[in-house]
Design a protein around this motif. Sequence first.
Motif, PDB file in Angstrom:
ATOM      1  N   ARG A   1      13.209   7.998   9.323  1.00 12.36           N
ATOM      2  CA  ARG A   1      14.260   7.163   8.747  1.00 12.36           C
ATOM      3  C   ARG A   1      15.654   7.539   9.244  1.00 12.36           C
ATOM      4  NH1 ARG A   1      14.826   3.583   5.070  1.00 12.36           N
ATOM      5  NH2 ARG A   1      16.755   3.410   3.901  1.00 12.36           N
ATOM      6  N   GLU A   2      15.936   8.831   9.327  1.00  7.48           N
ATOM      7  CA  GLU A   2      17.267   9.283   9.739  1.00  7.48           C
ATOM      8  C   GLU A   2      17.604   8.829  11.164  1.00  7.48           C
ATOM      9  OE1 GLU A   2      19.530  13.515  10.382  1.00  7.48           O
ATOM     10  OE2 GLU A   2      18.178  13.333   8.661  1.00  7.48           O
ATOM     11  N   GLU A   3      16.694   9.043  12.088  1.00  8.27           N
ATOM     12  CA  GLU A   3      16.914   8.618  13.476  1.00  8.27           C
ATOM     13  C   GLU A   3      16.944   7.097  13.584  1.00  8.27           C
ATOM     14  OE1 GLU A   3      17.558   8.726  17.635  1.00  8.27           O
ATOM     15  OE2 GLU A   3      17.954  10.127  16.018  1.00  8.27           O
ATOM     16  N   ALA A   4      16.108   6.432  12.783  1.00  7.28           N
ATOM     17  CA  ALA A   4      16.099   4.962  12.778  1.00  7.28           C
ATOM     18  C   ALA A   4      17.474   4.437  12.366  1.00  7.28           C
ATOM     19  CB  ALA A   4      15.025   4.429  11.829  1.00  7.28           C
ATOM     20  N   GLN A   5      18.037   5.022  11.330  1.00 10.69           N
ATOM     21  CA  GLN A   5      19.349   4.572  10.869  1.00 10.69           C
ATOM     22  C   GLN A   5      20.420   4.865  11.912  1.00 10.69           C
ATOM     23  OE1 GLN A   5      20.303   5.523   6.845  1.00 10.69           O
ATOM     24  NE2 GLN A   5      22.318   4.573   6.945  1.00 10.69           N
ATOM     25  N   ALA A   6      20.319   5.983  12.605  1.00  8.52           N
ATOM     26  CA  ALA A   6      21.290   6.328  13.649  1.00  8.52           C
ATOM     27  C   ALA A   6      21.232   5.318  14.797  1.00  8.52           C
ATOM     28  CB  ALA A   6      21.040   7.745  14.158  1.00  8.52           C
ATOM     29  N   GLN A   7      20.024   4.962  15.226  1.00 10.05           N
ATOM     30  CA  GLN A   7      19.868   3.983  16.311  1.00 10.05           C
ATOM     31  C   GLN A   7      20.371   2.610  15.872  1.00 10.05           C
ATOM     32  OE1 GLN A   7      19.055   4.538  19.490  1.00 10.05           O
ATOM     33  NE2 GLN A   7      18.849   6.717  19.048  1.00 10.05           N
ATOM     34  N   TRP A   8      20.060   2.236  14.640  1.00  8.11           N
ATOM     35  CA  TRP A   8      20.524   0.963  14.079  1.00  8.11           C
ATOM     36  C   TRP A   8      22.050   0.919  14.055  1.00  8.11           C
ATOM     37  CZ3 TRP A   8      23.117   0.559   9.279  1.00  8.11           C
ATOM     38  CH2 TRP A   8      23.359  -0.752   8.851  1.00  8.11           C
ATOM     39  N   ALA A   9      22.674   2.005  13.627  1.00  4.53           N
ATOM     40  CA  ALA A   9      24.135   2.043  13.556  1.00  4.53           C
ATOM     41  C   ALA A   9      24.759   1.886  14.942  1.00  4.53           C
ATOM     42  CB  ALA A   9      24.596   3.347  12.898  1.00  4.53           C
ATOM     43  N   LEU A  10      24.176   2.518  15.950  1.00  5.26           N
ATOM     44  CA  LEU A  10      24.675   2.377  17.318  1.00  5.26           C
ATOM     45  C   LEU A  10      24.536   0.933  17.800  1.00  5.26           C
ATOM     46  CD1 LEU A  10      23.248   5.647  18.912  1.00  5.26           C
ATOM     47  CD2 LEU A  10      25.671   5.113  18.514  1.00  5.26           C
ATOM     48  N   ALA A  11      23.402   0.320  17.504  1.00  4.94           N
ATOM     49  CA  ALA A  11      23.183  -1.072  17.903  1.00  4.94           C
ATOM     50  C   ALA A  11      24.168  -1.988  17.192  1.00  4.94           C
ATOM     51  CB  ALA A  11      21.744  -1.488  17.583  1.00  4.94           C
ATOM     52  N   ARG A  12      24.384  -1.737  15.923  1.00  4.62           N
ATOM     53  CA  ARG A  12      25.293  -2.580  15.136  1.00  4.62           C
ATOM     54  C   ARG A  12      26.738  -2.438  15.619  1.00  4.62           C
ATOM     55  NH1 ARG A  12      26.865  -2.158   9.117  1.00  4.62           N
ATOM     56  NH2 ARG A  12      28.039  -4.065   9.000  1.00  4.62           N
ATOM     57  N   GLU A  13      27.121  -1.217  15.951  1.00  4.66           N
ATOM     58  CA  GLU A  13      28.470  -0.985  16.477  1.00  4.66           C
ATOM     59  C   GLU A  13      28.684  -1.772  17.773  1.00  4.66           C
ATOM     60  OE1 GLU A  13      31.056   2.711  18.358  1.00  4.66           O
ATOM     61  OE2 GLU A  13      29.333   3.156  17.096  1.00  4.66           O
ATOM     62  N   THR A  14      27.712  -1.723  18.658  1.00  4.61           N
ATOM     63  CA  THR A  14      27.803  -2.454  19.921  1.00  4.61           C
ATOM     64  C   THR A  14      27.857  -3.955  19.686  1.00  4.61           C
ATOM     65  OG1 THR A  14      26.634  -0.700  21.097  1.00  4.61           O
ATOM     66  CG2 THR A  14      26.666  -2.878  22.136  1.00  4.61           C
ATOM     67  N   ALA A  15      26.996  -4.456  18.814  1.00  5.35           N
ATOM     68  CA  ALA A  15      26.987  -5.892  18.514  1.00  5.35           C
ATOM     69  C   ALA A  15      28.341  -6.333  17.975  1.00  5.35           C
ATOM     70  CB  ALA A  15      25.872  -6.223  17.523  1.00  5.35           C
ATOM     71  N   GLY A  16      28.943  -5.504  17.141  1.00  8.67           N
ATOM     72  CA  GLY A  16      30.267  -5.823  16.602  1.00  8.67           C
ATOM     73  C   GLY A  16      31.330  -5.858  17.678  1.00  8.67           C
ATOM     74  N   LYS A  17      31.305  -4.873  18.566  1.00 10.29           N
ATOM     75  CA  LYS A  17      32.290  -4.829  19.650  1.00 10.29           C
ATOM     76  C   LYS A  17      32.137  -6.018  20.594  1.00 10.29           C
ATOM     77  CE  LYS A  17      32.998   0.146  19.755  1.00 10.29           C
ATOM     78  NZ  LYS A  17      32.724   1.400  20.473  1.00 10.29           N
ATOM     79  N   LEU A  18      30.883  -6.435  20.810  1.00  5.52           N
ATOM     80  CA  LEU A  18      30.622  -7.568  21.698  1.00  5.52           C
ATOM     81  C   LEU A  18      30.842  -8.906  20.999  1.00  5.52           C
ATOM     82  CD1 LEU A  18      27.340  -6.372  23.448  1.00  5.52           C
ATOM     83  CD2 LEU A  18      29.652  -6.424  24.424  1.00  5.52           C
ATOM     84  N   ARG A  19      31.014  -8.855  19.691  1.00  9.93           N
ATOM     85  CA  ARG A  19      31.110 -10.071  18.867  1.00  9.93           C
ATOM     86  C   ARG A  19      29.884 -10.955  19.075  1.00  9.93           C
ATOM     87  NH1 ARG A  19      37.058 -11.442  17.365  1.00  9.93           N
ATOM     88  NH2 ARG A  19      37.987  -9.410  17.682  1.00  9.93           N
ATOM     89  N   ALA A  20      28.747 -10.284  19.147  1.00 13.60           N
ATOM     90  CA  ALA A  20      27.462 -10.955  19.331  1.00 13.60           C
ATOM     91  C   ALA A  20      26.908 -11.283  17.942  1.00 13.60           C
ATOM     92  CB  ALA A  20      26.505 -10.059  20.121  1.00 13.60           C
ATOM     93  N   ALA A  21      27.405 -12.364  17.366  1.00  9.58           N
ATOM     94  CA  ALA A  21      27.100 -12.702  15.976  1.00  9.58           C
ATOM     95  C   ALA A  21      25.599 -12.826  15.687  1.00  9.58           C
ATOM     96  CB  ALA A  21      27.848 -13.961  15.557  1.00  9.58           C
ATOM     97  N   PRO A  22      24.805 -13.501  16.519  1.00  7.11           N
ATOM     98  CA  PRO A  22      23.371 -13.581  16.198  1.00  7.11           C
ATOM     99  C   PRO A  22      22.702 -12.202  16.155  1.00  7.11           C
ATOM    100  CG  PRO A  22      23.951 -15.279  17.780  1.00  7.11           C
ATOM    101  CD  PRO A  22      25.147 -14.363  17.658  1.00  7.11           C
ATOM    102  N   LEU A  23      23.035 -11.348  17.099  1.00 10.87           N
ATOM    103  CA  LEU A  23      22.472 -10.002  17.097  1.00 10.87           C
ATOM    104  C   LEU A  23      22.986  -9.222  15.896  1.00 10.87           C
ATOM    105  CD1 LEU A  23      20.822  -7.726  18.353  1.00 10.87           C
ATOM    106  CD2 LEU A  23      22.799  -7.208  19.826  1.00 10.87           C
ATOM    107  N   GLU A  24      24.266  -9.336  15.615  1.00 14.39           N
ATOM    108  CA  GLU A  24      24.848  -8.628  14.477  1.00 14.39           C
ATOM    109  C   GLU A  24      24.199  -9.082  13.168  1.00 14.39           C
ATOM    110  OE1 GLU A  24      29.236  -6.979  13.242  1.00 14.39           O
ATOM    111  OE2 GLU A  24      29.119  -8.855  14.342  1.00 14.39           O
ATOM    112  N   ASN A  25      23.986 -10.379  13.023  1.00 17.86           N
ATOM    113  CA  ASN A  25      23.323 -10.894  11.822  1.00 17.86           C
ATOM    114  C   ASN A  25      21.900 -10.359  11.700  1.00 17.86           C
ATOM    115  OD1 ASN A  25      25.452 -12.388  10.755  1.00 17.86           O
ATOM    116  ND2 ASN A  25      24.925 -14.192  11.948  1.00 17.86           N
ATOM    117  N   ALA A  26      21.188 -10.329  12.813  1.00 18.94           N
ATOM    118  CA  ALA A  26      19.815  -9.809  12.801  1.00 18.94           C
ATOM    119  C   ALA A  26      19.812  -8.327  12.418  1.00 18.94           C
ATOM    120  CB  ALA A  26      19.162 -10.015  14.163  1.00 18.94           C
ATOM    121  N   LEU A  27      20.764  -7.588  12.937  1.00 17.91           N
ATOM    122  CA  LEU A  27      20.855  -6.164  12.607  1.00 17.91           C
ATOM    123  C   LEU A  27      21.222  -5.955  11.141  1.00 17.91           C
ATOM    124  CD1 LEU A  27      22.539  -4.987  15.883  1.00 17.91           C
ATOM    125  CD2 LEU A  27      20.357  -4.139  14.992  1.00 17.91           C
ATOM    126  N   LEU A  28      22.134  -6.787  10.630  1.00 18.84           N
ATOM    127  CA  LEU A  28      22.493  -6.687   9.214  1.00 18.84           C
ATOM    128  C   LEU A  28      21.281  -6.957   8.332  1.00 18.84           C
ATOM    129  CD1 LEU A  28      25.988  -8.426   9.203  1.00 18.84           C
ATOM    130  CD2 LEU A  28      25.510  -6.014   8.724  1.00 18.84           C
TER     131      LEU A  28
END
Length: 148
Positions: free
Chosen positions: A42-69
Motif C-alpha cells: 500500500r505504501e509504495e502504491a500510494q507513492a507511485q499514485w502520488a507521482l502519477a497524479r502530480e505529473t497529470a496535474g502539471k500536464l493538465r491532463a484532465a482525463p488522466l487526472e480524473n482517473a487517478l483521483l
Amino acid sequence: MHGRLDVELWRRVVEAFDFGFVYEVARARWRLAEALLAAGDREEAQAQWALARETAGKLRAAPLENALLEFGRRARFGGGGQGDGGLTAREVEVLRLVAEGLTNREIAERLFIAQKTVSVHVSNILGKLEVSTRTQAAAAGRQRGLLA
C-alpha cells in the motif's frame, strides 16, 4: 499488459518510458500503483499514485487526472480522499486560477467556458474545501498541495 497486475512488468514499463515520455510514465505509474496495491504494498502504491497524479496535474491532463483521483478514492489514499477535498480535475484547475487572483470572467476566458460555469465550480470548491472565501480556498489548496 492491460489488465495485468504484475508489479515487475509495470516497473519495467515505467523505466522504459522514463526518458522523456512524461505522460506515459504517469500512466505506467498508475498501473504500477494498482499492481502494488493488489500485491499488498500500500505504501509504495500510494507513492507511485502520488507521482502519477502530480505529473497529470502539471500536464493538465484532465482525463488522466480524473482517473487517478477515482483510483485514489477507491484505494482510500490520502486519508480517504480528503487530501484533495474531493475536487474534480476541473475544479483543481479552477482553484489554481482562483489562487492566481483571476476573476470568474478571466477564468472563463482562460478555460473557454461560460462565466456561470466558473461560478458553479467556485461554489463547489468552497463547499468541498469547507471555506467561505476565494482566499481561504487558495490557502486550503496550498495546504493540500493542489497548487503545485
